[in-house]
Design an enzyme around this catalytic site. Structure first.
Site, PDB file in Angstrom:
ATOM      1  N   ARG A  10      -3.166 -10.259   5.030  1.00 44.45           N
ATOM      2  CA  ARG A  10      -3.589 -10.316   3.619  1.00 44.45           C
ATOM      3  C   ARG A  10      -2.448  -9.752   2.791  1.00 44.45           C
ATOM      4  O   ARG A  10      -2.141  -8.557   2.885  1.00 44.45           O
ATOM      5  CB  ARG A  10      -4.871  -9.499   3.450  1.00 44.45           C
ATOM      6  CG  ARG A  10      -5.424  -9.478   2.032  1.00 44.45           C
ATOM      7  CD  ARG A  10      -6.683  -8.624   1.966  1.00 44.45           C
ATOM      8  NE  ARG A  10      -7.213  -8.537   0.620  1.00 44.45           N
ATOM      9  CZ  ARG A  10      -6.772  -7.679  -0.302  1.00 44.45           C
ATOM     10  NH1 ARG A  10      -5.819  -6.831   0.001  1.00 44.45           N
ATOM     11  NH2 ARG A  10      -7.299  -7.689  -1.499  1.00 44.45           N
ATOM     12  N   LYS A  36       0.813  -1.219   0.000  1.00 44.30           N
ATOM     13  CA  LYS A  36       0.000   0.000   0.000  1.00 44.30           C
ATOM     14  C   LYS A  36       0.842   1.262   0.000  1.00 44.30           C
ATOM     15  O   LYS A  36       2.030   1.230   0.254  1.00 44.30           O
ATOM     16  CB  LYS A  36      -0.993  -0.039   1.174  1.00 44.30           C
ATOM     17  CG  LYS A  36      -2.167  -0.985   0.852  1.00 44.30           C
ATOM     18  CD  LYS A  36      -3.240  -1.030   1.911  1.00 44.30           C
ATOM     19  CE  LYS A  36      -4.350  -1.973   1.436  1.00 44.30           C
ATOM     20  NZ  LYS A  36      -5.309  -2.287   2.480  1.00 44.30           N
TER      21      LYS A  36
END
Ligand code: 7PM
Length: 260
Positions: A238, A203
């Site tokens: 994740r 991210k």
């Protein structure tokens, strides 16, 4: 939890068969690398991304979910749409992973009518606008309160407590400072008593901390973030880079409980 995106990209001719077979190969590699859950998503939640129709999303994810479930893998479906949840469950998905925390009308009912596990994620605002100017008075408390409320609503509608996991939703209506504070205070979420899912993988905040603007170059930073979350009690991470994350977790675990 290994990420499998089935959104058309430059390597694909857009044909459903080639897209599914490419994703299948990728999925088998993630299992070989040590993934316990395969998270299949067909809708990009990227800020400003074009919306995907139910039909489009179904045609992307269902053939893959069928084959993975048939092969005995634990599949989660990353979707906000009750219609996609229903079809994915019928095709063998074991978990519904919803960035919208089952707030879409009918979503809770679809999940309650089955025996799937659910991942409830926090997001401030909507994907199209959430990164515009996220504001919190106390990010850890507000995320915790939201997730607690959603879990309570799900329990009241018939989803047993043991079927629920919570996720702070890093990057979903959060600045880098918010993401860092949430991670530092992850114990506040853990204390709610549900398994915590953490999704830091590749991210933007990882890019900001490492100076990496290319997502694929954020692997080491993402592995470090996953370890930090597990250290603070996250039960599921994740990730895109399963091999690297699993190897880091194995070594780190072997180094002894005093370091965890
Ligand atoms: C564009 C923007 C593409 C954002 C993909 C994303 C999470 C999730 C996603 C998460 C859970 C990504 C996200 N993120 N589900 N789905 N937790 N539970 O970076 O953090 O993969 S999509």
């Amino acid at each position: 939890m290994g990420i499998i995106n089935v959104t058309p990209d430059s390597f694909s001719d857009g044909g459903q068969f080639s897209e599914t077979s490419r994703a299948l190969k990728h999925a088998e590699q993630l299992v070989y690398d040590g993934a316990h859950i395969l998270d299949v998503g067909g809708e990009s939640t990227r800020p400003g991304a074009a919306p995907v129709s139910v039909e489009q999303e179904l045609s992307r994810v269902i053939p893959l979910i069928e084959q993975l479930a048939k092969a005995g893998h634990c599949v989660s479906v990353d979707t906000r749409k009750p219609e996609v949840m229903r079809a994915a469950i019928a095709s063998g998905a074991a978990i519904v992973n919803d960035v919208y925390a089952l707030r879409a009308p009918g979503a809770v009912e679809v999940c309650a009518a089955s025996d799937v596990g659910v991942v409830l994620m926090h997001m401030q605002g909507e994907p199209s606008t959430m990164q515009a100017e996220p504001i919190y008075e106390n990010v850890a408390r507000e995320v915790s309160e939201f997730l607690h409320k959603r879990a309570t609503a799900c329990e009241a509608s018939g989803i047993a407590r043991a079927r629920i996991a919570l996720d702070p939703g890093f990057g979903f209506g959060k600045t880098t400072a918010h993401n860092l504070e949430l991670t530092q205070k992850l114990d506040q979420l853990v204390q709610l008593g549900f398994p915590i899912v953490a999704g830091w993988s590749r991210k933007r905040t990882i890019g900001e901390l490492t100076g990496r603007s290319v997502a694929a170059e954020r692997v080491s930073g993402s592995v470090a973030a996953a370890l930090a979350c597990v250290a603070r009690g996250a039960r599921i991470v994740r990730v895109h880079d399963v091999k690297e994350t699993v190897e880091a977790l194995r070594v780190w675990r072997a180094l002894g409980p005093s370091l965890q």
